[in-house]
Structures are given as C-alpha cells and as structure tokens.
Design a protein around this motif. Structure first.
Motif, short mmCIF file in Angstrom:
data_model
loop_
_atom_site.label_atom_id
_atom_site.label_comp_id
_atom_site.label_asym_id
_atom_site.label_seq_id
_atom_site.Cartn_x
_atom_site.Cartn_y
_atom_site.Cartn_z
N GLY A 1 0.82 -1.20 0.00
CA GLY A 1 0.00 0.00 0.00
C GLY A 1 0.85 1.25 0.00
N GLY A 2 0.34 2.31 -0.58
CA GLY A 2 1.08 3.56 -0.62
C GLY A 2 0.99 4.31 0.70
N GLY A 3 1.82 5.35 0.82
CA GLY A 3 1.81 6.20 2.01
C GLY A 3 3.21 6.53 2.49
N THR A 4 3.26 7.25 3.59
CA THR A 4 4.55 7.65 4.19
C THR A 4 4.76 6.83 5.46
N TYR A 5 5.95 6.25 5.55
CA TYR A 5 6.30 5.43 6.72
C TYR A 5 7.39 6.16 7.54
N LYS A 6 7.11 6.35 8.81
CA LYS A 6 8.08 6.98 9.72
C LYS A 6 9.04 5.90 10.21
N THR A 7 9.96 5.59 9.36
CA THR A 7 10.90 4.50 9.66
C THR A 7 12.09 5.01 10.47
N LYS A 8 12.62 4.14 11.31
CA LYS A 8 13.82 4.46 12.08
C LYS A 8 14.88 3.39 11.83
N ILE A 9 16.08 3.84 11.49
CA ILE A 9 17.23 2.93 11.38
C ILE A 9 17.95 3.00 12.73
N ILE A 10 18.03 1.87 13.40
CA ILE A 10 18.61 1.83 14.75
C ILE A 10 19.89 1.01 14.73
N VAL A 11 20.96 1.60 15.26
CA VAL A 11 22.25 0.93 15.38
C VAL A 11 22.57 0.83 16.87
N GLU A 12 22.86 -0.38 17.34
CA GLU A 12 22.99 -0.63 18.78
C GLU A 12 24.26 -1.42 19.09
N ASP A 13 24.86 -1.09 20.25
CA ASP A 13 26.03 -1.86 20.69
C ASP A 13 25.60 -2.90 21.73
N PRO A 14 26.49 -3.80 22.16
CA PRO A 14 26.10 -4.87 23.10
C PRO A 14 25.61 -4.37 24.46
N ASP A 15 25.95 -3.13 24.83
CA ASP A 15 25.51 -2.58 26.12
C ASP A 15 24.15 -1.91 26.03
N TRP B 1 18.42 6.86 13.31
CA TRP B 1 18.34 7.70 12.12
C TRP B 1 16.89 7.69 11.65
N PRO B 2 16.15 8.77 11.88
CA PRO B 2 14.76 8.82 11.39
C PRO B 2 14.74 8.93 9.86
N LEU B 3 13.83 8.21 9.26
CA LEU B 3 13.78 8.19 7.79
C LEU B 3 12.32 8.14 7.34
N ASP B 4 11.90 9.15 6.64
CA ASP B 4 10.54 9.17 6.08
C ASP B 4 10.59 8.49 4.71
N VAL B 5 9.88 7.39 4.59
CA VAL B 5 9.87 6.63 3.34
C VAL B 5 8.49 6.80 2.68
N ASN B 6 8.50 7.42 1.52
CA ASN B 6 7.27 7.63 0.77
C ASN B 6 7.11 6.50 -0.24
N VAL B 7 6.05 5.74 -0.11
CA VAL B 7 5.83 4.59 -0.97
C VAL B 7 4.56 4.82 -1.80
N SER B 8 4.70 4.64 -3.10
CA SER B 8 3.53 4.72 -4.00
C SER B 8 2.93 3.33 -4.14
N ALA B 9 1.66 3.26 -4.25
CA ALA B 9 1.00 1.95 -4.36
C ALA B 9 1.57 1.17 -5.53
N GLY B 10 1.95 -0.08 -5.28
CA GLY B 10 2.49 -0.93 -6.32
C GLY B 10 3.93 -0.62 -6.65
#
Length: 224
Positions: free
Chosen positions: A192-206, A212-221
């Motif tokens: 489905g289309g729309g905007t996704y408030k995606t987050k890229i998360i990088v984590e250490d063992p502790d 990194w916030p990332l707005d991903v705009n997806v068109s249907a199909g």
C-alpha cells in the motif's frame, strides 16, 4: 742612721711590672655539649587534610578527571601530586588531575593516589577505582549521502570496538537491513502507498543505540 736613709732614698726605682699577657682561651662558661635537633619529617606542624576526592566516569572518548579538595590546618598553601593507575599498574609520567583516554579502554579500572603537601608536611590518600564506561556508537554515513534505499549501506562506528547490530523500526513492507547495515527494499503490487516513519537503529552490546529517522514515501504498487 741618717746617711743610710739618704742612700736608700736615692736608689733608682724598680722597673714597672710586665703587663700580663692576654688570655688566649675563651673565658665563657662551658655549658656542656650543644643539643642537636633532628627533624622528625613532619615540619613541626599538622599535615594538610584531603577533604574529598573522586574520579569522574571515564569512557573511550572522555578523559579520567580527578576532583580533589584539600585544606591546611595552619592556613598554608597546599600542593598536590597525583599518581594514576590503570588496572593497578601506575601510568608513568602522569601526575596531573586528568588522565588522557589514550591510556585506557572500556572495562579498565582507573584509580589514583593523592599526595598533598604544605611544603613541610604531607598527607596521602588512595581514591577508589572506577570502571571505564561504554561509549555509544556514531554514524559515519552523512545524510547528504543518502539518495536511494535498495542496496544502500548505513555505516556506523563504535569507539569501544564493539560489534554493532542494525535493525529497522516501522519500515514499509519489503524493506530490511542486514548485519552490515545494507538496506534492501522489494516492494510489489501488494504494497500500500503512504509515508512510513521508519527508524534505522544501530545498537552496541551494552544497549547504547543511535537512531536515524527516515521518512519513506511509498507509491501503491512501487517496486523501489
């Protein structure tokens, strides 16, 4: 009898007595051997007091800093000398109130010994050790580098040398990231289309993470 008296009266005078020679010896009264005073090493006063001392929480990116307060009972000036220890091994040549982070790493124990002096008296104190803490990772990739999704690699580094994990939060269907930080997107007709408030998360063992916030705009199909 009269002539005898006259004769005695004309006898030459006797020479004056010789002056007495000056006494070459010290005439002062001998009071016995002089008393020798030996210093006890305490300067004859009270030593300075080390009122408080603590080491901050150092990390691989932050130096160890010692905060110390002293007081001299006689009101004199107090100087301090610091000996630093990393895992009970003295760091040669480092005597100030700060120890560079180049001397230690995550998990090391940092301690110090303080010597306070007023010029005559000294006091010593050992400061309880603190453990070098964890440091959060940081992004190497710049936002200006980000032009596409599929196949793009997010790069991060960790000051402690820890292995980092990558994950996504709230991504659009078909979007993923692998253990090397490479993004993949395989959209399709069912997305489905729309905007996704995606987050890229990088984590250490502790558990220290960067986001990194990332707005991903997806068109249907869309297939990316």
């Amino acid at each position: 009898m009269l002539m005898l008296l006259l004769a005695c009266s004309t006898w030459p005078d006797e020479p004056p007595p010789k002056p007495m020679a000056r006494n070459r010896f010290d005439t002062a009264i001998d009071a016995g051997p002089t008393a020798l005073v030996l210093s006890s090493g305490d300067g004859g006063g009270r030593p300075p007091v080390i009122q408080g001392a603590r080491i901050n929480k150092p990390t691989a990116k932050k130096a160890a800093t010692l905060t110390v307060s002293t007081k001299d009972p006689e009101g004199g000036r107090v100087s301090t000398k610091i000996d630093w220890y990393v895992n009970d091994v003295r760091v040669s040549g480092e005597n100030g109130t700060s120890l560079s982070n180049s001397y230690f790493k995550k998990g090391d124990l940092i301690s110090a010994r303080i010597e306070a002096s007023d010029g005559q008296n000294t006091s010593e104190r050992t400061v309880d050790p603190v453990q070098v803490g964890n440091t959060a990772p940081s992004f190497v990739t710049r936002r200006s580098d980000f032009r596409t999704i599929d196949g793009f690699q997010i790069k991060a580094k960790d000051p402690d040398g820890d292995v980092l994990t990558y994950r996504l939060e709230d991504p659009p269907p078909g979007m993923s990231i692998n253990s090397e930080g490479v993004l993949r997107y395989s959209g399709g007709d069912g997305v489905g289309g729309g905007t996704y408030k995606t987050k890229i998360i990088v984590e250490d063992p502790d558990g220290e993470a960067i986001v990194w916030p990332l707005d991903v705009n997806v068109s249907a199909g869309s297939d990316g």
